[in-house]
Enzyme design. Structure first.
Site, short mmCIF file in Angstrom:
data_model
loop_
_atom_site.label_atom_id
_atom_site.label_comp_id
_atom_site.label_asym_id
_atom_site.label_seq_id
_atom_site.Cartn_x
_atom_site.Cartn_y
_atom_site.Cartn_z
N ASP A 1 0.68 -1.39 0.19
CA ASP A 1 0.06 -0.25 -0.06
C ASP A 1 1.00 1.55 0.14
O ASP A 1 0.50 2.49 0.68
CB ASP A 1 -0.93 0.20 1.26
CG ASP A 1 -1.97 -1.24 0.68
OD1 ASP A 1 -2.95 -1.56 0.31
OD2 ASP A 1 -1.70 -1.93 2.39
N HIS B 1 -4.51 -1.44 -6.10
CA HIS B 1 -4.18 -0.66 -6.89
C HIS B 1 -4.81 0.46 -7.57
O HIS B 1 -5.83 -0.13 -8.51
CB HIS B 1 -2.63 -0.45 -7.18
CG HIS B 1 -2.34 -1.42 -8.82
ND1 HIS B 1 -2.04 -2.76 -8.03
CD2 HIS B 1 -2.51 -0.84 -9.84
CE1 HIS B 1 -1.81 -3.23 -9.52
NE2 HIS B 1 -2.32 -2.94 -10.43
#
EC number: 6.3.4.4
Length: 616
Positions: free
Chosen positions: A88, A118
């Site tokens: 992340d 993503h």
């Protein structure tokens, strides 16, 4: 490793990592007696001289992508974009920048699965959330591949990823190719659900499918497109693990169904309908065969298949450049023993990408661009995280699956919270400032909260640090130079720091430059890799990172950096070419000094083009 002169030197019992468990859950919203006891010890740790480093700060200047990133790409044949923390990190922006280089025509995901994620935007500003599909699908003239060492739930892939492409009229049939991936079945996802604590897993079936893979059970994509009798046979063999689990746990289909309904009870669909249908099916193998025939083999929208490794080697032999899009990160890799109990199940380091790409690294030059995120460096799931504002399993232990599980207005005043934290909890004005923060209380209309809890909740809310689909809150903290140093030593030096424009909202920022070990027990010694860790021991950037058993008891020593509220760098407020604020230069200088990395870019906004490249 420095030894604190004042610590208790008496030799206590030595414990091995296997005997040492994470700290017992005793989590509260307010500051409790245990937290005060820890602070009472840590406040007396002597300052380390590194808190005064670096003595001088560099001045950084902006340059163009052509001057900074493109020369790196042009010197190498294989470019890997890899996470440098716990996933992340905002890799999508750097992935897009590399993919847009004219010479980069082959883009691939080569391992892990849909537990990665993503958010990317096309040229029209349309938003796409990809889990397994490579980001290059939104760039014209690029071929995108999902390699054979990836694991895929083809039903989820079609429903959640390919569906986006179809609805947006993206010509994916000419751009996307799938290798002979291992198949994540509904029972893999159910095993993940039934064996995991709340907020501790993505529930994507990663550990169970990798178990099937390494024991040579399970199925690959080719099995779905060939003899159904072989498909049935392999499914019957592999599904025994699921049935065995239910038997050992004394669970019926009705019990599993209730667990699925409970998991989806807050409106977030974590267990998809076809997985629920699998639970309800009387003949589960036949259900799966029909599912895969109808929605994969006979689905005209399913992407083309090919031998991805062969195509990759052929592209390299023709002089094309290849980008490997890294899922997760260095420290979430199952091939790194320091966190292996709380990682994903694939090798998601750069070396793992290289191995699963299956090309001759002696013939083709490779380079890694590492991506970290700050402020608000984050991790999901459980495990150790020395630089976090609260224990990594705090939300899980409190039963918090989404931010909606918290009181509605709890810790929403981010500015007041960060101001209290960075200007009152730390005491840099004192001669004996040692980088330890005091557990103050923050109070709002919903109650009193430990300042670490307040920072964790406020950061997750303010920075949107929660899963794009699950809304699971990530645990935020400081940029960690101790961990980043090893990443740089193994796969550095290039580093991109995403989301640095968040610093526009801080009075000060913190960077972890070392840890202090304290387990709350006077005489206990922990032995890891032949080293004994005692209360008061200091672990600095550049020294061996201890194993997770010790990291649970490591506390960050934080260097404070001046903020830049008055000179924001967000793309919406800053003019290209404006000098970078002193606070930004302090931050970058400190990171480079303690990690030995070479910072090539910083993120300053949500759009793909919101990157400031750093003159080298």
């Amino acid at each position: 490793m420095d030894k604190q002169a004042e610590r208790d030197q008496s030799a206590g019992p030595v414990k091995t990592p296997q005997e040492t468990q994470p700290p017992a859950h005793n989590y509260t919203y307010h500051t409790n007696a245990a937290q005060r006891a820890v602070y009472d010890y840590l406040k007396n740790v002597k300052p380390i001289p590194e808190l005064a480093e670096p003595k001088t700060y560099k001045t950084y200047e902006e340059a163009s992508v052509e001057a900074v990133l493109y020369p790196i790409i042009e010197k190498h044949q294989v470019i890997m974009v890899a996470g440098a923390f716990f996933g992340d990190e905002g890799k999508g922006k750097t992935v897009n920048a590399v993919a847009n280089h004219p010479g980069c025509t082959f883009i691939a995901r080569v391992n892990s699965g849909e537990n990665a994620g993503h958010t990317v935007y096309d040229d029209a500003g349309r938003k796409f959330v990809f889990n397994l599909a490579p980001s290059g699908l939104l760039s014209k003239g690029k071929r995108n591949y999902v390699g054979p060492e990836c694991v895929m739930d083809p039903i989820s892939f079609m429903e959640n990823e390919v569906k986006q492409l179809i609805e947006a009229n993206v010509p994916y049939k000419e751009q996307l190719f799938i290798g002979n991936v291992s198949i994540v079945t509904p029972y893999h996802k159910l095993l993940d659900l039934l064996a995991s604590a709340p907020n501790s897993s993505t529930l994507k079936g990663m550990a169970p499918i990798h178990a099937s893979k390494v024991t040579k059970r399970g199925i690959r994509l080719d099995h779905i497109f060939n003899d159904q009798s072989v498909l049935r046979s392999r499914l019957r063999k592999d599904i025994d693990t699921y049935f065995g689990f239910l038997k050992v746990k004394g669970l019926s289909d009705a019990d599993v169904l209730r667990r699925c309904e409970k998991e989806n009870g807050d409106g977030v669909v974590r267990v998809p309908p076809y997985v629920v249908e699998f639970v309800q099916a009387e003949d589960k193998v036949e259900y799966l065969v029909k599912l895969y025939m109808d929605r994969v083999r006979n689905n005209k929208n399913f992407p083309a298949r090919c031998d991805v490794a062969h195509e990759l080697r052929s592209a390299l032999s023709r002089g094309e450049k290849v980008m490997l899009e890294g899922p997760q990160s260095y420290w979430l890799s199952n091939a790194r023993e320091k966190f292996w109990e709380s990682t994903t199940s694939a090798d998601t380091t750069a070396s793992g990408l290289l191995a699963t790409a299956q090309y001759n690294f002696q013939l083709y030059s490779s380079v890694v661009i590492n991506v970290h995120k700050a402020p608000g460096s984050s991790r999901v799931g459980v495990g150790a995280n020395p630089s976090s504002f609260v224990a990594q399993d705090y939300f899980s232990a409190k039963g918090v699956k989404t931010l909606r599980d918290l009181p509605e207005n709890m810790c929403v005043d981010f500015d007041s919270i960060q101001k209290l934290f960075f200007t009152k909890a730390f005491h840099p004005e004192t001669k004996e400032y040692n980088g330890i923060w005091e557990p103050l209380e923050f109070e709002d209309s919903t109650g009193k909260y430990n300042i670490g809890v307040a920072m964790a909740v406020a950061s997750s809310r303010h920075h949107g640090e929660c899963g794009a689909v699950t809304k699971k809150p990530r645990v935020c903290g400081f940029f960690d130079c101790v961990l980043q140093y090893e990443v740089n030593a193994v796969q550095g030096p290039y580093l991109s720091i995403s989301a640095l424009d968040r610093g526009d909202d801080y009075d000060k920022l913190g960077i972890t430059i070392a840890y202090v070990y304290y387990n709350g027990k006077n005489n206990e010694v922990l032995n890891i890799n032949g080293r004994e860790y005692k209360n008061g021991d200091i672990i600095k950037a550049g020294e061996a990172v201890p194993g997770e058993a010790a990291l649970y008891y490591c506390h960050p020593i934080v260097k404070l950096i001046n903020g830049w509220k008055q000179t924001p760098i967000a793309a919406s407020k800053r003019k290209p070419g404006d000098p970078l604020p002193r606070g930004v230069c302090e931050f970058l200088s400190t990171v480079e000094y303690f990690t030995k990395a070479k910072i090539i870019s910083i993120g300053n906004g949500p759009r793909g083009k919101d990157i400031i490249y750093i003159k080298q």
